[in-house]
Write a protein that holds these residues in place. Sequence first.
Motif, PDB file in Angstrom:
ATOM      1  N   TYR A  66       0.836  -1.207   0.000  1.00 12.83           N
ATOM      2  CA  TYR A  66       0.000   0.000   0.000  1.00 12.83           C
ATOM      3  C   TYR A  66       0.869   1.255   0.000  1.00 12.83           C
ATOM      4  O   TYR A  66       0.583   2.223  -0.710  1.00 12.83           O
ATOM      5  CB  TYR A  66      -0.915   0.026   1.226  1.00 12.83           C
ATOM      6  N   MET A  67       1.919   1.243   0.798  1.00 14.94           N
ATOM      7  CA  MET A  67       2.765   2.425   0.923  1.00 14.94           C
ATOM      8  C   MET A  67       3.545   2.692  -0.363  1.00 14.94           C
ATOM      9  O   MET A  67       3.614   3.827  -0.841  1.00 14.94           O
ATOM     10  CB  MET A  67       3.726   2.249   2.104  1.00 14.94           C
ATOM     11  N   VAL A  68       4.118   1.643  -0.933  1.00 12.06           N
ATOM     12  CA  VAL A  68       4.954   1.808  -2.118  1.00 12.06           C
ATOM     13  C   VAL A  68       4.130   2.143  -3.354  1.00 12.06           C
ATOM     14  O   VAL A  68       4.519   2.986  -4.176  1.00 12.06           O
ATOM     15  CB  VAL A  68       5.779   0.524  -2.352  1.00 12.06           C
ATOM     16  N   GLU A  69       2.961   1.516  -3.490  1.00  5.80           N
ATOM     17  CA  GLU A  69       2.182   1.663  -4.726  1.00  5.80           C
ATOM     18  C   GLU A  69       1.147   2.774  -4.675  1.00  5.80           C
ATOM     19  O   GLU A  69       0.455   3.006  -5.667  1.00  5.80           O
ATOM     20  CB  GLU A  69       1.494   0.330  -5.045  1.00  5.80           C
ATOM     21  N   HIS A  70       1.051   3.472  -3.543  1.00  5.47           N
ATOM     22  CA  HIS A  70       0.043   4.532  -3.456  1.00  5.47           C
ATOM     23  C   HIS A  70       0.319   5.602  -4.509  1.00  5.47           C
ATOM     24  O   HIS A  70       1.459   6.068  -4.647  1.00  5.47           O
ATOM     25  CB  HIS A  70       0.058   5.150  -2.059  1.00  5.47           C
ATOM     26  N   PRO A  71      -0.680   6.018  -5.258  1.00  3.25           N
ATOM     27  CA  PRO A  71      -0.446   6.982  -6.351  1.00  3.25           C
ATOM     28  C   PRO A  71       0.053   8.346  -5.879  1.00  3.25           C
ATOM     29  O   PRO A  71       0.625   9.095  -6.671  1.00  3.25           O
ATOM     30  CB  PRO A  71      -1.825   7.097  -7.026  1.00  3.25           C
ATOM     31  N   GLU A  72      -0.144   8.659  -4.605  1.00  2.00           N
ATOM     32  CA  GLU A  72       0.330   9.951  -4.089  1.00  2.00           C
ATOM     33  C   GLU A  72       1.663   9.852  -3.370  1.00  2.00           C
ATOM     34  O   GLU A  72       2.133  10.852  -2.813  1.00  2.00           O
ATOM     35  CB  GLU A  72      -0.728  10.539  -3.144  1.00  2.00           C
ATOM     36  N   GLN A  73       2.294   8.693  -3.388  1.00  2.00           N
ATOM     37  CA  GLN A  73       3.581   8.535  -2.712  1.00  2.00           C
ATOM     38  C   GLN A  73       4.617   9.482  -3.326  1.00  2.00           C
ATOM     39  O   GLN A  73       4.819   9.493  -4.534  1.00  2.00           O
ATOM     40  CB  GLN A  73       4.065   7.084  -2.833  1.00  2.00           C
ATOM     41  N   LYS A  74       5.264  10.279  -2.480  1.00  2.00           N
ATOM     42  CA  LYS A  74       6.221  11.291  -2.956  1.00  2.00           C
ATOM     43  C   LYS A  74       7.662  10.792  -2.957  1.00  2.00           C
ATOM     44  O   LYS A  74       8.531  11.447  -3.549  1.00  2.00           O
ATOM     45  CB  LYS A  74       6.134  12.550  -2.087  1.00  2.00           C
ATOM     46  N   ARG A  75       7.935   9.683  -2.311  1.00  2.00           N
ATOM     47  CA  ARG A  75       9.302   9.182  -2.281  1.00  2.00           C
ATOM     48  C   ARG A  75       9.639   8.553  -3.632  1.00  2.00           C
ATOM     49  O   ARG A  75       8.834   7.826  -4.203  1.00  2.00           O
ATOM     50  CB  ARG A  75       9.465   8.151  -1.167  1.00  2.00           C
ATOM     51  N   PRO A  76      10.851   8.788  -4.140  1.00  2.00           N
ATOM     52  CA  PRO A  76      11.221   8.222  -5.446  1.00  2.00           C
ATOM     53  C   PRO A  76      11.375   6.711  -5.416  1.00  2.00           C
ATOM     54  O   PRO A  76      11.195   6.039  -6.427  1.00  2.00           O
ATOM     55  CB  PRO A  76      12.558   8.906  -5.758  1.00  2.00           C
ATOM     56  N   ALA A 148      -6.065  -0.994   8.698  1.00  2.54           N
ATOM     57  CA  ALA A 148      -5.044  -0.159   9.337  1.00  2.54           C
ATOM     58  C   ALA A 148      -4.583   0.933   8.385  1.00  2.54           C
ATOM     59  O   ALA A 148      -4.455   2.110   8.768  1.00  2.54           O
ATOM     60  CB  ALA A 148      -3.864  -1.015   9.780  1.00  2.54           C
ATOM     61  N   TRP A 149      -4.344   0.573   7.127  1.00  2.98           N
ATOM     62  CA  TRP A 149      -3.893   1.569   6.144  1.00  2.98           C
ATOM     63  C   TRP A 149      -4.953   2.648   5.951  1.00  2.98           C
ATOM     64  O   TRP A 149      -4.634   3.839   5.908  1.00  2.98           O
ATOM     65  CB  TRP A 149      -3.567   0.890   4.823  1.00  2.98           C
TER      66      TRP A 149
END
Length: 200
Positions: A66-76, A148-149
């Motif tokens: 969920y964290m890695v594939e979230h479309p709004e994730q700002k980390r490269p 939880a997410w």
Amino acid sequence: MRIHRAHRIHWITGLGVGVVLLSLFLLGPNLTEAQAQNLTPQVYLPLVLKSPACSLSSQEAEIARYMVEHPEQKRPSLTCHPILARVARERAEDMARRRYFSHVTPEGYGPNYLVRQAGYVLPSYYDSSPAANNIESIAAGYPSASAAWNGWMSSQGHRTHLLGFHPFFAEQVEYGIGYAYDSTSPYQHYWVVITAKPGP
């Protein structure tokens, strides 16, 4: 965006050939022609060791996805780090076992202190007080990773941390995730995400 493995294997090519050539160069003047013809070439390969694996349970891996594939994730990119994963899981297990829910242990230690004690080097400008937290989100009582997410995503502070909305968090490209279940504990389900920027 991918989950990069924390362990990498590096091969040093040509090392064995270099050793053989160097041996021949150094020993050459002392060898007879017959000895040189009978010399068996030997190749020495470097010993290659893997870093400890970043092992996640199915629930922890789901949070990572969920964290890695979230479309709004700002980390490269995001890389699971074995020390952070171990501390996150130990944090979840400790809260479940000792029946508390807090960023700070009953002894007064926060996640910054705990990852440093485990051997992870945080940047020197991260808070070094015993109870400090610049790296952790926690949740409790949610029976599934998706619940939880979604709980974290409904909280602006947790969204900012987990999706890297602030530049401080966007630099935290290594992570660990912990999950623990204890049917006798008040919340039963305990979730921990730690993200960090490697120091110094």
